[in-house]
Design an enzyme around this catalytic site. Sequence first.
Site, mmCIF file in Angstrom:
data_model
loop_
_atom_site.group_PDB
_atom_site.id
_atom_site.type_symbol
_atom_site.label_atom_id
_atom_site.label_comp_id
_atom_site.label_asym_id
_atom_site.label_seq_id
_atom_site.Cartn_x
_atom_site.Cartn_y
_atom_site.Cartn_z
ATOM 1 N N TYR A 57 46.207 3.448 -105.364
ATOM 2 C CA TYR A 57 46.305 4.625 -106.222
ATOM 3 C C TYR A 57 47.739 5.125 -106.348
ATOM 4 O O TYR A 57 48.445 5.337 -105.354
ATOM 5 C CB TYR A 57 45.431 5.766 -105.689
ATOM 6 C CG TYR A 57 45.621 7.043 -106.484
ATOM 7 C CD1 TYR A 57 45.075 7.171 -107.746
ATOM 8 C CD2 TYR A 57 46.405 8.092 -105.990
ATOM 9 C CE1 TYR A 57 45.276 8.303 -108.503
ATOM 10 C CE2 TYR A 57 46.617 9.232 -106.744
ATOM 11 C CZ TYR A 57 46.047 9.337 -108.001
ATOM 12 O OH TYR A 57 46.257 10.463 -108.750
ATOM 13 N N HIS A 87 54.686 15.862 -115.820
ATOM 14 C CA HIS A 87 54.138 16.921 -114.970
ATOM 15 C C HIS A 87 55.062 18.134 -114.848
ATOM 16 O O HIS A 87 54.690 19.130 -114.228
ATOM 17 C CB HIS A 87 53.839 16.366 -113.572
ATOM 18 C CG HIS A 87 52.603 15.521 -113.519
ATOM 19 N ND1 HIS A 87 52.396 14.448 -114.341
ATOM 20 C CD2 HIS A 87 51.493 15.585 -112.726
ATOM 21 C CE1 HIS A 87 51.227 13.891 -114.071
ATOM 22 N NE2 HIS A 87 50.651 14.563 -113.093
ATOM 23 N N ASN A 199 53.391 15.150 -105.124
ATOM 24 C CA ASN A 199 52.226 15.467 -104.286
ATOM 25 C C ASN A 199 52.742 16.156 -103.031
ATOM 26 O O ASN A 199 53.638 15.642 -102.361
ATOM 27 C CB ASN A 199 51.471 14.205 -103.891
ATOM 28 C CG ASN A 199 50.307 13.883 -104.811
ATOM 29 O OD1 ASN A 199 49.536 12.989 -104.550
ATOM 30 N ND2 ASN A 199 50.174 14.612 -105.905
ATOM 31 N N TYR A 281 44.944 60.399 -89.248
ATOM 32 C CA TYR A 281 44.825 58.980 -88.898
ATOM 33 C C TYR A 281 46.084 58.187 -89.232
ATOM 34 O O TYR A 281 46.409 57.203 -88.560
ATOM 35 C CB TYR A 281 43.651 58.347 -89.638
ATOM 36 C CG TYR A 281 42.289 58.686 -89.087
ATOM 37 C CD1 TYR A 281 42.126 59.587 -88.035
ATOM 38 C CD2 TYR A 281 41.145 58.093 -89.617
ATOM 39 C CE1 TYR A 281 40.872 59.896 -87.540
ATOM 40 C CE2 TYR A 281 39.892 58.391 -89.126
ATOM 41 C CZ TYR A 281 39.756 59.300 -88.090
ATOM 42 O OH TYR A 281 38.513 59.596 -87.608
ATOM 43 N N ARG A 284 47.917 58.961 -86.059
ATOM 44 C CA ARG A 284 47.197 58.726 -84.810
ATOM 45 C C ARG A 284 46.756 57.267 -84.663
ATOM 46 O O ARG A 284 46.711 56.727 -83.547
ATOM 47 C CB ARG A 284 45.970 59.641 -84.756
ATOM 48 C CG ARG A 284 45.369 59.714 -83.382
ATOM 49 C CD ARG A 284 44.067 60.492 -83.239
ATOM 50 N NE ARG A 284 43.698 61.352 -84.340
ATOM 51 C CZ ARG A 284 42.427 61.678 -84.622
ATOM 52 N NH1 ARG A 284 41.448 61.176 -83.887
ATOM 53 N NH2 ARG A 284 42.139 62.480 -85.612
ATOM 54 N N PHE A 330 47.111 16.998 -99.759
ATOM 55 C CA PHE A 330 47.842 17.896 -100.646
ATOM 56 C C PHE A 330 47.048 19.160 -100.990
ATOM 57 O O PHE A 330 47.569 20.067 -101.634
ATOM 58 C CB PHE A 330 48.204 17.166 -101.951
ATOM 59 C CG PHE A 330 47.051 16.401 -102.556
ATOM 60 C CD1 PHE A 330 45.869 17.034 -102.912
ATOM 61 C CD2 PHE A 330 47.146 15.033 -102.759
ATOM 62 C CE1 PHE A 330 44.812 16.335 -103.467
ATOM 63 C CE2 PHE A 330 46.084 14.316 -103.306
ATOM 64 C CZ PHE A 330 44.916 14.980 -103.663
ATOM 65 N N GLU A 414 39.667 16.334 -110.541
ATOM 66 C CA GLU A 414 40.149 17.356 -109.607
ATOM 67 C C GLU A 414 39.313 18.615 -109.838
ATOM 68 O O GLU A 414 39.729 19.547 -110.530
ATOM 69 C CB GLU A 414 41.654 17.570 -109.823
ATOM 70 C CG GLU A 414 42.430 16.295 -109.503
ATOM 71 C CD GLU A 414 43.822 16.248 -110.107
ATOM 72 O OE1 GLU A 414 44.264 17.284 -110.641
ATOM 73 O OE2 GLU A 414 44.459 15.180 -110.046
#
Length: 503
Positions: A57, A87, A199, A281, A284, A330, A414
Amino acid sequence: MSYNYLPLDRKWLSFQQVKNLLDYQQLVSITFDAHERITRCRQYLDEKMDTSDVLMYGINTGFGFLQNVKIDSGQVGQLQYNLLTSHACGLGEEVPADIVKLMLMLKIKSLSYGHSGVQIDTVKRLMDMYNHNVLPVIYTQGSLGASGDLAPLSHLSLPLIGLGEVYFEGEKQPSQQVLDKLGWRAIQLQSKEGLALINGTQFMSAYGMYCLKKAEHLYAVANLVCALSFDAFNCIVEPLHERIHRIRPHKGQASAANDIRNYLHGSQVMQQPKKEVQDPYSFRCVPQVHGATKDVLETVLNVFLTEINSVTDNPNIFPDEDLIVSGGNFHGQPLALHLDFLSIAMSELANISERRIYQLISGQRGLPLFLVKDAGLNSGFMIPQYTAAGIVSENKQLCTPSSVDSISSSNNQEDHVSMGANAATKCLRVINNVEKVLAIELMSAAQALDFRRPLKTSPVLENLYQAFRKEVSFNEADRVLHDDMMKAIAFVSNIKTPSGTEV
């Protein structure tokens, strides 16, 4: 041994090393061990390409849904080049320079293990880019945080092949122009290299480490500023008593109480008789609230340290075992969940800080309404509290978790993503907002303390007060407070807090 650079290899990278890298502008270098492992892995992959027709791959196949498309051996370099160009689809704001530097360092670190198949020249060029301050232009939007931070890491990698833009010598310039200036040739990508570069979780990881560094500082600031507010509001010290926290032994709670108690030691204001039996608060319960945030910081840090000391590209190559294994290292789910957790925990520091601001301006305990003389003619600190309230509400909206979201991509290959990149960028927004609110609290506490004079607070807090007053003077009458607030934010960002507050 020289300490002007950070060595990168299989050895554990610590939080302190990451902080030193940014604080002292260190250089980076892989070690001889890393060099050997990188070259050995590349040699193994070259031999595998020459002797095997098996589909591997991203090495001799297409990507994502195109995983079954075989690529001719003569086109594997073009395949990797195409991967970076196709990309590089980032949009949005530009990633801050310090985070870009962390991305470069973390990518080198991940490649240094020798499980990614890159050529040594590629790693050397990444080091050269870091050490010569050639910083790629990267954008905040584009990653789903699952197939690695594909778009941001593509922009990180474009300068390797002479594409994209970089900042160099204070200017944004085309990458090829800078390569020519420096006499660098563009890298000719080999099989697997583009995939190894894009990746990975280095965008999420870099944001996370940067956020953790800033969060550690702001946690310490929150305790210090809160201690000043304690005296400014004439609070009771009993809630800080160590025995209370011994019987509910959360580590962070006890630590926060101890820090604030130490900051108040020697205060004349604290030693005065008190009319009130208990405080609100927001005073405190500070040890319980701040301490819980500290515990979260430690949890998140452990996850991110594991991540930055990992190999997160795909597929992974194991020369010793004669294995090339495709997996999902990844995927950013651990980071997404913990970035959301960090956002929530840090937002609470601002949430409770804004309530202390509100108490300080409310005209109680001998303090004038809105901390100003002639209230009515003067609005004083009325509107800084509005600003703090708006910022706190913005943080509440930003703290809607990204990690519960997912969206299918790559033709449903994906089909579950982490959204960790979105979690990362909004976490930084939350933390920057916390800094602003703490700055407004510091302004308010210093103003209130002036109405306690001639009594003094503790030596530690007097030093804080005096240093702050060199930047922001007492507000005698209404003026443009935006200018004071900006000075206060810069002061909070750069303040040196007492030791002992590290995560």
